[in-house]
Design a protein around this motif. Structure first.
Motif, mmCIF file in Angstrom:
data_model
loop_
_atom_site.group_PDB
_atom_site.id
_atom_site.type_symbol
_atom_site.label_atom_id
_atom_site.label_comp_id
_atom_site.label_asym_id
_atom_site.label_seq_id
_atom_site.Cartn_x
_atom_site.Cartn_y
_atom_site.Cartn_z
ATOM 1 N N THR A 81 -28.758 0.695 0.009
ATOM 2 C CA THR A 81 -27.923 1.896 0.007
ATOM 3 C C THR A 81 -26.762 1.742 0.992
ATOM 4 O OG1 THR A 81 -29.495 2.902 1.576
ATOM 5 C CG2 THR A 81 -29.724 3.480 -0.761
ATOM 6 N N PHE A 82 -27.008 1.087 2.120
ATOM 7 C CA PHE A 82 -25.950 0.841 3.094
ATOM 8 C C PHE A 82 -24.895 -0.094 2.513
ATOM 9 C CE2 PHE A 82 -24.603 -1.459 7.123
ATOM 10 C CZ PHE A 82 -23.693 -0.480 7.493
ATOM 11 N N ALA A 83 -25.338 -1.150 1.817
ATOM 12 C CA ALA A 83 -24.396 -2.089 1.198
ATOM 13 C C ALA A 83 -23.564 -1.391 0.129
ATOM 14 C CB ALA A 83 -25.167 -3.262 0.590
ATOM 15 N N THR A 84 -24.179 -0.478 -0.594
ATOM 16 C CA THR A 84 -23.443 0.287 -1.607
ATOM 17 C C THR A 84 -22.347 1.117 -0.963
ATOM 18 O OG1 THR A 84 -25.441 0.414 -2.988
ATOM 19 C CG2 THR A 84 -23.676 1.986 -3.453
ATOM 20 N N THR A 85 -22.670 1.743 0.155
ATOM 21 C CA THR A 85 -21.691 2.557 0.872
ATOM 22 C C THR A 85 -20.512 1.717 1.339
ATOM 23 O OG1 THR A 85 -23.466 4.008 1.651
ATOM 24 C CG2 THR A 85 -21.381 4.118 2.829
ATOM 25 N N LEU A 86 -20.794 0.574 1.961
ATOM 26 C CA LEU A 86 -19.715 -0.284 2.465
ATOM 27 C C LEU A 86 -18.885 -0.863 1.324
ATOM 28 C CD1 LEU A 86 -21.436 -2.234 5.383
ATOM 29 C CD2 LEU A 86 -20.105 -0.120 5.457
ATOM 30 N N ALA A 87 -19.536 -1.180 0.195
ATOM 31 C CA ALA A 87 -18.796 -1.709 -0.951
ATOM 32 C C ALA A 87 -17.820 -0.665 -1.497
ATOM 33 C CB ALA A 87 -19.775 -2.142 -2.044
ATOM 34 N N LEU A 88 -18.261 0.580 -1.585
ATOM 35 C CA LEU A 88 -17.374 1.640 -2.058
ATOM 36 C C LEU A 88 -16.214 1.864 -1.086
ATOM 37 C CD1 LEU A 88 -19.897 4.291 -3.452
ATOM 38 C CD2 LEU A 88 -18.217 2.977 -4.749
ATOM 39 N N ALA A 89 -16.518 1.858 0.215
ATOM 40 C CA ALA A 89 -15.461 2.038 1.217
ATOM 41 C C ALA A 89 -14.429 0.915 1.112
ATOM 42 C CB ALA A 89 -16.069 2.083 2.616
ATOM 43 N N ALA A 90 -14.897 -0.337 0.934
ATOM 44 C CA ALA A 90 -13.979 -1.469 0.813
ATOM 45 C C ALA A 90 -13.156 -1.371 -0.465
ATOM 46 C CB ALA A 90 -14.762 -2.772 0.833
ATOM 47 N N PHE A 91 -13.798 -0.940 -1.543
ATOM 48 C CA PHE A 91 -13.076 -0.831 -2.815
ATOM 49 C C PHE A 91 -11.958 0.207 -2.724
ATOM 50 C CE2 PHE A 91 -12.611 1.708 -6.711
ATOM 51 C CZ PHE A 91 -12.021 0.761 -7.526
ATOM 52 N N PHE A 92 -12.278 1.419 -2.282
ATOM 53 C CA PHE A 92 -11.263 2.462 -2.218
ATOM 54 C C PHE A 92 -10.186 2.134 -1.179
ATOM 55 C CE2 PHE A 92 -14.581 5.076 -4.285
ATOM 56 C CZ PHE A 92 -13.820 5.583 -5.325
ATOM 57 N N GLY A 93 -10.535 1.314 -0.199
ATOM 58 C CA GLY A 93 -9.551 0.943 0.804
ATOM 59 C C GLY A 93 -8.459 0.029 0.281
ATOM 60 N N GLN A 94 -8.732 -0.688 -0.804
ATOM 61 C CA GLN A 94 -7.722 -1.622 -1.312
ATOM 62 C C GLN A 94 -7.036 -1.089 -2.574
ATOM 63 O OE1 GLN A 94 -8.258 -3.856 -4.337
ATOM 64 N NE2 GLN A 94 -9.781 -2.290 -4.852
ATOM 65 N N THR A 95 -7.047 0.212 -2.777
ATOM 66 C CA THR A 95 -6.448 0.814 -3.979
ATOM 67 C C THR A 95 -5.101 1.453 -3.672
ATOM 68 O OG1 THR A 95 -7.685 2.853 -3.540
ATOM 69 C CG2 THR A 95 -8.700 1.261 -5.042
ATOM 70 N N ALA A 96 -4.277 0.747 -2.908
ATOM 71 C CA ALA A 96 -3.008 1.345 -2.476
ATOM 72 C C ALA A 96 -1.926 1.280 -3.551
ATOM 73 C CB ALA A 96 -2.507 0.658 -1.210
ATOM 74 N N GLY A 97 -2.001 0.334 -4.456
ATOM 75 C CA GLY A 97 -0.955 0.149 -5.447
ATOM 76 C C GLY A 97 -0.892 1.258 -6.472
ATOM 77 N N PRO A 98 0.238 1.414 -7.153
ATOM 78 C CA PRO A 98 0.380 2.482 -8.157
ATOM 79 C C PRO A 98 -0.534 2.310 -9.362
ATOM 80 C CG PRO A 98 2.260 0.971 -8.227
ATOM 81 C CD PRO A 98 1.471 0.613 -7.014
ATOM 82 N N GLU A 99 -1.026 1.067 -9.558
ATOM 83 C CA GLU A 99 -1.927 0.845 -10.693
ATOM 84 C C GLU A 99 -3.301 1.473 -10.467
ATOM 85 O OE1 GLU A 99 -2.393 -2.741 -7.935
ATOM 86 O OE2 GLU A 99 -0.802 -1.395 -8.633
ATOM 87 N N TRP A 100 -3.619 1.780 -9.203
ATOM 88 C CA TRP A 100 -4.911 2.384 -8.894
ATOM 89 C C TRP A 100 -4.776 3.904 -8.980
ATOM 90 C CZ3 TRP A 100 -8.970 -0.600 -9.029
ATOM 91 C CH2 TRP A 100 -8.843 -1.960 -8.704
ATOM 92 N N ALA A 101 -4.853 4.387 -10.184
ATOM 93 C CA ALA A 101 -4.717 5.824 -10.419
ATOM 94 C C ALA A 101 -5.472 6.186 -11.687
ATOM 95 C CB ALA A 101 -3.252 6.221 -10.540
ATOM 96 N N ILE A 102 -5.921 7.406 -11.743
ATOM 97 C CA ILE A 102 -6.510 7.963 -12.961
ATOM 98 C C ILE A 102 -5.650 9.165 -13.332
ATOM 99 C CG2 ILE A 102 -8.531 9.039 -14.017
ATOM 100 C CD1 ILE A 102 -10.275 7.498 -12.100
#
Length: 353
Positions: A134-155
């Motif tokens: 569960t801890f690894a899942t949390t860190l993976a999500l934090a790392a993923f959302f942290g690298q979504t700065a580009g305009p392509e990362w949008a819904i």
């Protein structure tokens, strides 16, 4: 209703007597009257603290009652927060629609918990390994959302914005007598207070029901519980989804409160905080968890004004003291002591809940 009241006063929770409920009513009256004597900014700040208390109650159910040490509360907090942002921004939500967006965010977090919990529980992952995954899942999500700065990362029109965090989602609004009440300041405070009260009483009834008794049996001896004919994994999965959904509710409310959700809300310091709150307060009792978490958050926020580093050091020190001196939790220990004081002389120790 009598059955509900009987469960609320069951043996799996401390504080079942007349004195406890009189104190509970007095504290509730003070909480209801607080906005009348406080600055609106302070009232909104207290609402912020109550929002995080919901997440602690969910962890208490999973860890304290079901024996599932989850390090992933902030994962569901973040999933629900980002989901609320995406849904509300794309719908241009207002009025009652914002509440539906909040429910949608919590539902997505619950679905994520169901999928993750299924593989963990039915894969028989337990003990410290449950916490690691569960801890690894949390860190993976934090790392993923942290690298979504580009305009392509949008819904749709909702952009994730990387480490800067998602912004632009609307606050919660409540239709009332043909008008719309924006849930900010005192309005949000009363809304969250009502939610916290309902969830606290509902969880008390749940842990004192047959479901809660089975959870405690699983915590004490899962093999024996399974040999008695109970589907242990089904109960564990249900507890995991309920506890994670409360973290999701906390995340959705936080996002609507601040109209902002950053990846840091799922990072290492954030992920460790619920563990400290619940361990220090007393994970095996809902009342101890609720009271202890709120007071600890209040102290943490007060110290953070002067130094965030010192506040984090204090949290770590309190966790160390808890593990070494009072493994059951400080507030739970105080509660049990008060219960024993209220017992008539000659009452047995086993009578103490």
């Amino acid at each position: 209703m009598p059955a509900f009241l009987q469960r609320v006063n069951g043996p799996q929770t401390m504080g079942n007597g007349r004195a406890f409920w009189l104190c509970f009513a007095a504290v509730l009256l003070l909480a209801v009257g607080y906005p009348a004597v406080a600055d609106p900014y302070d009232v909104g700040n207290v609402a912020y603290l109550l929002i995080f208390t919901l997440m602690a109650l969910g962890l208490s159910l999973m860890w304290g009652y079901a024996g599932m040490f989850s390090f992933g509360q902030t994962a569901f907090f973040g999933v629900a927060g980002y989901s609320y942002g995406v849904i509300s921004i794309n719908l241009g939500a207002s009025g009652a629609l914002t509440l539906l967006c909040l429910l949608g965010g919590v539902a997505i977090a619950a679905l994520f918990a169901l999928l993750l919990g299924y593989f963990l529980v039915y894969g028989r992952v337990s003990g410290v390994f449950f916490g690691i995954v569960t801890f690894a899942t949390t860190l993976a999500l934090a790392a993923f959302f942290g690298q979504t700065a580009g305009p392509e990362w949008a819904i749709g029109t909702a952009r994730f914005n990387g480490f800067n965090g998602m912004i632009g989602m609307p606050p919660l609004e409540l239709p009332w007598s043909g008008e719309v009440i924006v849930l900010e300041g005192p309005a949000l405070y009363y809304f969250v207070l009502a939610l916290l009260l309902a969830i606290y009483l509902g969880l008390r009834a749940l842990v004192n029901s047959r479901f809660g008794n089975v959870l405690v049996a699983i915590r004490e001896d899962p093999l024996r519980t399974e040999l008695l004919g109970y589907d242990v994994r089904k109960y564990q999965l249900a507890a995991f989804v309920i506890g994670s959904s409360l973290a999701g509710l906390s995340g959705g409310l936080y996002t609507a409160w601040g109209q902002f959700i950053p990846p840091a809300s799922m990072g290492l310091p954030a992920a460790a905080m619920p563990i400290i709150w619940v361990a220090f307060s007393g994970r095996q009792d809902l009342t101890a968890t609720m009271v202890g978490t709120f007071l600890l958050l209040l102290a943490f926020q007060t110290i953070t004004v002067y130094s965030q580093q010192y506040a984090l050091i204090l949290m770590g020190f309190l966790l160390l003291l808890t593990v070494m001196l009072v493994p059951a939790g400080f507030f739970q220990g105080i509660g049990r002591y008060l219960v024993r004081l209220g017992q008539p002389r000659g009452a047995s120790r086993e009578d103490t809940p």
